[in-house]
Design a protein around this motif. Sequence first.
Motif, mmCIF file in Angstrom:
data_model
loop_
_atom_site.group_PDB
_atom_site.id
_atom_site.type_symbol
_atom_site.label_atom_id
_atom_site.label_comp_id
_atom_site.label_asym_id
_atom_site.label_seq_id
_atom_site.Cartn_x
_atom_site.Cartn_y
_atom_site.Cartn_z
ATOM 1 N N ARG A 1 0.837 -1.204 0.000
ATOM 2 C CA ARG A 1 0.000 0.000 0.000
ATOM 3 C C ARG A 1 0.870 1.252 0.000
ATOM 4 N NH1 ARG A 1 -5.161 2.330 0.706
ATOM 5 N NH2 ARG A 1 -4.686 4.488 0.172
ATOM 6 N N ARG A 2 1.968 1.224 0.759
ATOM 7 C CA ARG A 2 2.859 2.379 0.786
ATOM 8 C C ARG A 2 3.452 2.625 -0.595
ATOM 9 N NH1 ARG A 2 4.990 1.242 5.236
ATOM 10 N NH2 ARG A 2 6.750 -0.010 4.506
ATOM 11 N N ALA A 3 3.792 1.545 -1.296
ATOM 12 C CA ALA A 3 4.332 1.690 -2.652
ATOM 13 C C ALA A 3 3.303 2.319 -3.585
ATOM 14 C CB ALA A 3 4.763 0.330 -3.185
ATOM 15 N N LEU A 4 2.054 1.888 -3.464
ATOM 16 C CA LEU A 4 1.000 2.437 -4.313
ATOM 17 C C LEU A 4 0.792 3.916 -4.023
ATOM 18 C CD1 LEU A 4 -0.955 1.448 -6.516
ATOM 19 C CD2 LEU A 4 -2.671 1.132 -4.732
ATOM 20 N N ASP A 5 0.839 4.295 -2.750
ATOM 21 C CA ASP A 5 0.687 5.704 -2.389
ATOM 22 C C ASP A 5 1.845 6.541 -2.927
ATOM 23 O OD1 ASP A 5 -1.689 5.251 -1.094
ATOM 24 O OD2 ASP A 5 -0.794 5.071 0.902
ATOM 25 N N CYS A 6 3.049 6.001 -2.877
ATOM 26 C CA CYS A 6 4.209 6.732 -3.397
ATOM 27 C C CYS A 6 4.098 6.950 -4.902
ATOM 28 C CB CYS A 6 5.499 5.984 -3.077
ATOM 29 S SG CYS A 6 5.981 6.038 -1.337
ATOM 30 N N ASN A 7 3.450 6.012 -5.578
ATOM 31 C CA ASN A 7 3.308 6.147 -7.029
ATOM 32 C C ASN A 7 2.466 7.350 -7.413
ATOM 33 O OD1 ASN A 7 3.134 2.544 -7.656
ATOM 34 N ND2 ASN A 7 4.888 3.887 -7.395
ATOM 35 N N ARG A 8 1.672 7.848 -6.489
ATOM 36 C CA ARG A 8 0.867 9.046 -6.768
ATOM 37 C C ARG A 8 1.784 10.196 -7.165
ATOM 38 N NH1 ARG A 8 -4.225 10.201 -4.880
ATOM 39 N NH2 ARG A 8 -4.026 8.575 -3.303
ATOM 40 N N VAL A 9 2.973 10.238 -6.572
ATOM 41 C CA VAL A 9 3.932 11.308 -6.842
ATOM 42 C C VAL A 9 4.830 10.955 -8.021
ATOM 43 C CG1 VAL A 9 5.836 12.659 -5.883
ATOM 44 C CG2 VAL A 9 3.915 11.983 -4.419
ATOM 45 N N THR A 10 5.269 9.695 -8.080
ATOM 46 C CA THR A 10 6.260 9.316 -9.082
ATOM 47 C C THR A 10 5.664 8.973 -10.433
ATOM 48 O OG1 THR A 10 6.189 7.003 -8.348
ATOM 49 C CG2 THR A 10 7.818 8.438 -7.318
#
Length: 396
Positions: A176-185
């Motif tokens: 889930r943290r990876a998916l949230d980070c993808n919002r920026v990247t």
Amino acid sequence: MPSTRADTWRVHKEPQSVIDELGELAAAAALDPEHWEVLFRRLQEFVPGSRIIFQAHDETMLTPLPMLALNWDDSIIDAYMKHYGAINPWIPSWQKIPMAKAVPSNLFIEDRLLSRTEFYNDWLKPIGQAEFATGMKLAQERGRLAQFAVHYDPRLADALHEPLSVILNALAPRLRRALDCNRVTTRPLASIKGSPLLETMIDPAFLVNAECKLIDANRAARGLLETRHPFRTGAHDALIGVEPNINTQLHGIVGRACSRMIGSSGTSEFVISRTDRRLAIQALPIAPNLNSLVFRGAAAFYSPTTLALVVVRELTSEAGDIGAVLQSRFRLTASEIRVALALSGGGTMVEIADRLGLQYGTARTHLKAAFAKTKTHNQRELLTLIVELGKWHANG
């Protein structure tokens, strides 16, 4: 024949080492969305012969959007996109699945019920050794969710589901943290930039998402931004009105355009009046091509199903002259003039109110006031008066 329990030893042997290895890949996916494929391919190696699908689904759309699909033939996914995804019997259960918890595919749909569906008999069963799955919902927000499932032979369910659940549940926070980070990247709309639609438009046109983030702009729009009126760009590529009231109205019409269901019609509009010019700002709903987002990883989850095309049109001096006459001769207010002039665009009062970004009751109140001041009794008579005023000005 299905694999034996011995063939699936990887999900039983040293689960913590498996979790640590996949956790590192999840950290990499947080920084680079392309690593989701590496992560899921490694997971697939722990379940030989399995098929993994990572999907996004929006409640306004019929068909889920595959973000990644491993070990599925292209023809199978193509059939899913064209027909079977829309009748996927698991879709309603996705809303009920607890967040970040591995669940078996038969939790909400019994095998006997699944076996009676067209989806199962004509699509899933012929694939072979994929009728059972261990799945997990990673995110759900604004009517959109992301979930993945590891499909495998149902005869291995007892042997595989439990160890898979242990691994996936431990990984859930990092996924889930990876998916949230993808919002920026992630730059999810790169495939839409440079749309020929924009460059064929003469008027300034901006493509934005529901938060007014600027996705693309045509040449005329870029020139308009250089004048810093009526818009400018702000932090995170946001399209911003140069005055608070312009910004508020811009967000209003963009929000209404992006919230439209696919297949609906209509626009939202407001007018900016200055002593030297009058601009009509219009927002139209635009649906991106879903096929361009298939297999684009986490990008698909953050791509809105509807964008807004914001078009800036300079109103003719004739409209300004007619408005001035309505104001001076009949004492109409600026709001009453806007509603009266909007009649020439056609449509019902509901549609006119929507174009102007007004509540129906407010637009109706302005229209009744215009009737009273111009001594007209209905829309036809008021429109006739406006046309006559236009002819009068045209004849000098």
